[in-house]
Design a protein around this motif. Structure first.
Motif, PDB file in Angstrom:
ATOM      1  N   PHE A 175       6.958  -2.214   7.252  1.00 40.39           N
ATOM      2  CA  PHE A 175       6.757  -0.786   6.982  1.00 40.39           C
ATOM      3  C   PHE A 175       7.952  -0.242   6.200  1.00 40.39           C
ATOM      4  O   PHE A 175       9.107  -0.483   6.592  1.00 40.39           O
ATOM      5  N   LEU A 176       7.687   0.487   5.126  1.00 41.65           N
ATOM      6  CA  LEU A 176       8.693   1.318   4.466  1.00 41.65           C
ATOM      7  C   LEU A 176       8.406   2.720   4.985  1.00 41.65           C
ATOM      8  O   LEU A 176       7.373   3.316   4.649  1.00 41.65           O
ATOM      9  N   TYR A 177       9.286   3.216   5.862  1.00 40.44           N
ATOM     10  CA  TYR A 177       8.943   4.385   6.679  1.00 40.44           C
ATOM     11  C   TYR A 177       9.846   5.557   6.302  1.00 40.44           C
ATOM     12  O   TYR A 177      11.064   5.502   6.477  1.00 40.44           O
ATOM     13  N   ASP A 178       9.247   6.618   5.798  1.00 45.68           N
ATOM     14  CA  ASP A 178      10.026   7.787   5.359  1.00 45.68           C
ATOM     15  C   ASP A 178      10.522   8.613   6.540  1.00 45.68           C
ATOM     16  O   ASP A 178       9.740   8.963   7.425  1.00 45.68           O
ATOM     17  N   ASP A 233       3.905   1.559   2.718  1.00 46.92           N
ATOM     18  CA  ASP A 233       4.879   2.619   2.425  1.00 46.92           C
ATOM     19  C   ASP A 233       4.271   3.925   2.955  1.00 46.92           C
ATOM     20  O   ASP A 233       3.255   4.387   2.442  1.00 46.92           O
ATOM     21  N   THR A 234       4.890   4.504   3.995  1.00 44.83           N
ATOM     22  CA  THR A 234       4.199   5.580   4.715  1.00 44.83           C
ATOM     23  C   THR A 234       5.103   6.741   5.108  1.00 44.83           C
ATOM     24  O   THR A 234       6.308   6.569   5.310  1.00 44.83           O
ATOM     25  N   SER A 235       4.467   7.895   5.249  1.00 43.14           N
ATOM     26  CA  SER A 235       5.152   9.068   5.817  1.00 43.14           C
ATOM     27  C   SER A 235       5.179   8.991   7.345  1.00 43.14           C
ATOM     28  O   SER A 235       5.883   9.756   7.992  1.00 43.14           O
ATOM     29  N   GLY A 236       4.370   8.108   7.908  1.00 47.74           N
ATOM     30  CA  GLY A 236       4.301   7.958   9.360  1.00 47.74           C
ATOM     31  C   GLY A 236       3.465   9.018  10.057  1.00 47.74           C
ATOM     32  O   GLY A 236       3.365   9.027  11.280  1.00 47.74           O
ATOM     33  N   ALA A 248       0.872  -1.176   0.000  1.00 45.32           N
ATOM     34  CA  ALA A 248       0.000   0.000   0.000  1.00 45.32           C
ATOM     35  C   ALA A 248       0.905   1.221   0.000  1.00 45.32           C
ATOM     36  O   ALA A 248       1.738   1.383   0.896  1.00 45.32           O
ATOM     37  N   SER A 249       0.751   2.062  -1.046  1.00 49.40           N
ATOM     38  CA  SER A 249       1.603   3.238  -1.177  1.00 49.40           C
ATOM     39  C   SER A 249       0.715   4.427  -1.516  1.00 49.40           C
ATOM     40  O   SER A 249      -0.489   4.381  -1.377  1.00 49.40           O
ATOM     41  N   GLY A 250       1.313   5.510  -1.977  1.00 54.51           N
ATOM     42  CA  GLY A 250       0.449   6.640  -2.303  1.00 54.51           C
ATOM     43  C   GLY A 250       1.214   7.800  -2.908  1.00 54.51           C
ATOM     44  O   GLY A 250       2.239   7.600  -3.559  1.00 54.51           O
ATOM     45  N   GLY A 251       0.733   9.007  -2.452  1.00 54.67           N
ATOM     46  CA  GLY A 251      -0.211   9.323  -1.383  1.00 54.67           C
ATOM     47  C   GLY A 251       0.174   8.668  -0.052  1.00 54.67           C
ATOM     48  O   GLY A 251       1.234   8.096   0.090  1.00 54.67           O
ATOM     49  N   GLU A 252      -0.741   8.775   0.875  1.00 54.53           N
ATOM     50  CA  GLU A 252      -0.514   8.202   2.197  1.00 54.53           C
ATOM     51  C   GLU A 252      -1.610   7.177   2.485  1.00 54.53           C
ATOM     52  O   GLU A 252      -2.763   7.556   2.760  1.00 54.53           O
ATOM     53  N   LEU A 297       7.260   6.246  14.825  1.00 53.10           N
ATOM     54  CA  LEU A 297       8.341   5.312  14.481  1.00 53.10           C
ATOM     55  C   LEU A 297       8.811   4.575  15.744  1.00 53.10           C
ATOM     56  O   LEU A 297       8.995   3.349  15.729  1.00 53.10           O
ATOM     57  N   LYS A 298       8.972   5.328  16.832  1.00 49.21           N
ATOM     58  CA  LYS A 298       9.406   4.701  18.090  1.00 49.21           C
ATOM     59  C   LYS A 298       8.378   3.676  18.558  1.00 49.21           C
ATOM     60  O   LYS A 298       8.722   2.595  19.038  1.00 49.21           O
ATOM     61  N   MET A 299       7.103   4.023  18.402  1.00 51.46           N
ATOM     62  CA  MET A 299       6.046   3.100  18.840  1.00 51.46           C
ATOM     63  C   MET A 299       6.087   1.805  18.014  1.00 51.46           C
ATOM     64  O   MET A 299       6.021   0.698  18.572  1.00 51.46           O
ATOM     65  N   LEU A 300       6.218   1.937  16.697  1.00 44.22           N
ATOM     66  CA  LEU A 300       6.239   0.735  15.850  1.00 44.22           C
ATOM     67  C   LEU A 300       7.447  -0.134  16.188  1.00 44.22           C
ATOM     68  O   LEU A 300       7.367  -1.362  16.202  1.00 44.22           O
ATOM     69  N   ASP A 301       8.563   0.521  16.478  1.00 48.12           N
ATOM     70  CA  ASP A 301       9.769  -0.231  16.841  1.00 48.12           C
ATOM     71  C   ASP A 301       9.539  -0.986  18.148  1.00 48.12           C
ATOM     72  O   ASP A 301       9.895  -2.166  18.268  1.00 48.12           O
TER      73      ASP A 301
END
Ligand code: SF4
Ligand code: SF4
Length: 300
Positions: free
Chosen positions: A181-184, A161-164, A132-136, A208-212
């Motif tokens: 997650f592909l995290y920008d 694929d996200t801006s977070g 899932a990419s985008g856009g967001e 990002l910290k939460m996902l980690d």
């Protein structure tokens, strides 16, 4: 739109740069950020948009008479569209035999998207699947959740694929359905981030910290843009932040390629053009990131 519908602008099959293996990438339309260098400017607006290709135009003037809003005229032998009058009705696109006009963005059901995703199931193997990419994509959390759920039910790998940039609670809920997650991470200075993207980087870093902490698999994506985020200080600060997390071992560097410039012009949007990073700048950036112990690659 009902709960299981979303607004997308493309589906790309056999994608090999949007996560591991062979993937089907679904491009969600709409993003809370407005990055100056965006390579998918058609993904920024949360509404369908008119895209125009002047180089394909045959000057037949069919669209001028077809437009119910008198938004199209001819000036200095060029077809001109007054964006302020255009209601994105699609009448001109249907009449244009040269494919010089197109509506970008359509509402689709989760069933339609999954039918496309399922077509290539035999090529996915263990690692490939849906991206899932985008856009967001996280800006349409209900639709995204439905798609990810369907993938998990049928054993398809999921990448987002996200801006977070999104509400923490919603991201936490969706994350259980995301394999990767592909995290920008675009830039570390909060003021510069706000200036260049329109939003604060604080929630992005906190998410990002939460996902980690949740143990999610994450690859950082760093778009390298000269005069925006290419300084040693910015890259070092990013690496220090990521080094302090537990599970992130890879940073992908995406050198700016001016890919969004022509698309933005076709959408009638203002354009900012940056220089492409030199080989030397790219090399120095890669070496700096590697010096922090990260695996690093260019693109994907
Ligand atoms: S209908 Fe298409 S080809 Fe004809 S003038 Fe309009 S944009 Fe050009
Ligand atoms: S999309 Fe509709 S309103 Fe817009 S220029 Fe075409 S015909 Fe006119």
């Amino acid at each position: 739109m009902n709960m299981a519908e979303g607004l997308i602008f493309d589906i790309k099959r056999y994608a090999i740069h949007d996560g591991p293996g062979i993937r089907t990438t679904v491009f969600f339309k709409g993003c809370p950020l407005s990055c100056w260098w965006c390579h998918n400017p058609e993904g920024q607006s949360f509404s369908p948009e008119l895209m125009v290709w002047p180089d394909r135009c045959l000057k037949c003037r069919t669209c001028i008479s077809a437009c119910p809003n008198s938004a199209i005229s001819i000036s200095n032998s060029s077809i001109v569209t007054e964006r302020g009058k255009c209601e994105v009705c699609g009448v001109c696109t249907a009449k244009c035999s040269a494919n010089a006009r197109e509506i970008v963005g359509k509402i689709v059901s989760a069933e339609e998207v999954m039918a496309e995703v399922e077509k290539d199931r035999e090529f996915y193997g263990e690692s490939g699947g849906l991206t899932a990419s985008g856009g967001e994509p996280l800006a349409q959390p209900v639709f995204l959740h439905v798609l990810l759920n369907r993938c998990k039910e049928t054993g398809i790998h999921t990448t987002v694929d996200t801006s977070g940039y999104m509400e923490r609670k919603t991201l936490a809920k969706i994350s259980s359905k995301v394999d990767l997650f592909l995290y920008d991470l675009k830039m570390m200075d909060p003021k510069k981030h706000k200036l260049h993207t329109g939003v604060s980087n604080k929630p992005i870093i906190e998410n990002l910290k939460m996902l980690d902490k949740l143990g999610k698999q994450i690859i950082i994506r760093f778009p390298l843009i000269p005069s925006v985020n290419s300084t040693k200080a910015n890259i070092s600060t990013m690496c220090e932040l990521v080094s302090g997390l537990r599970n992130i071992r890879r940073i992908s560097v995406l050198p700016y390629r001016q890919l969004g410039v022509d698309k933005a012009k076709r959408l009638g949007k203002g354009v900012r053009i940056f220089a492409k990073p030199s080989d030397r700048m790219l090399d120095q950036s890669l070496r700096l990131i590697k010096s922090y112990g990260f695996a690093v690659n260019v693109g994907g």
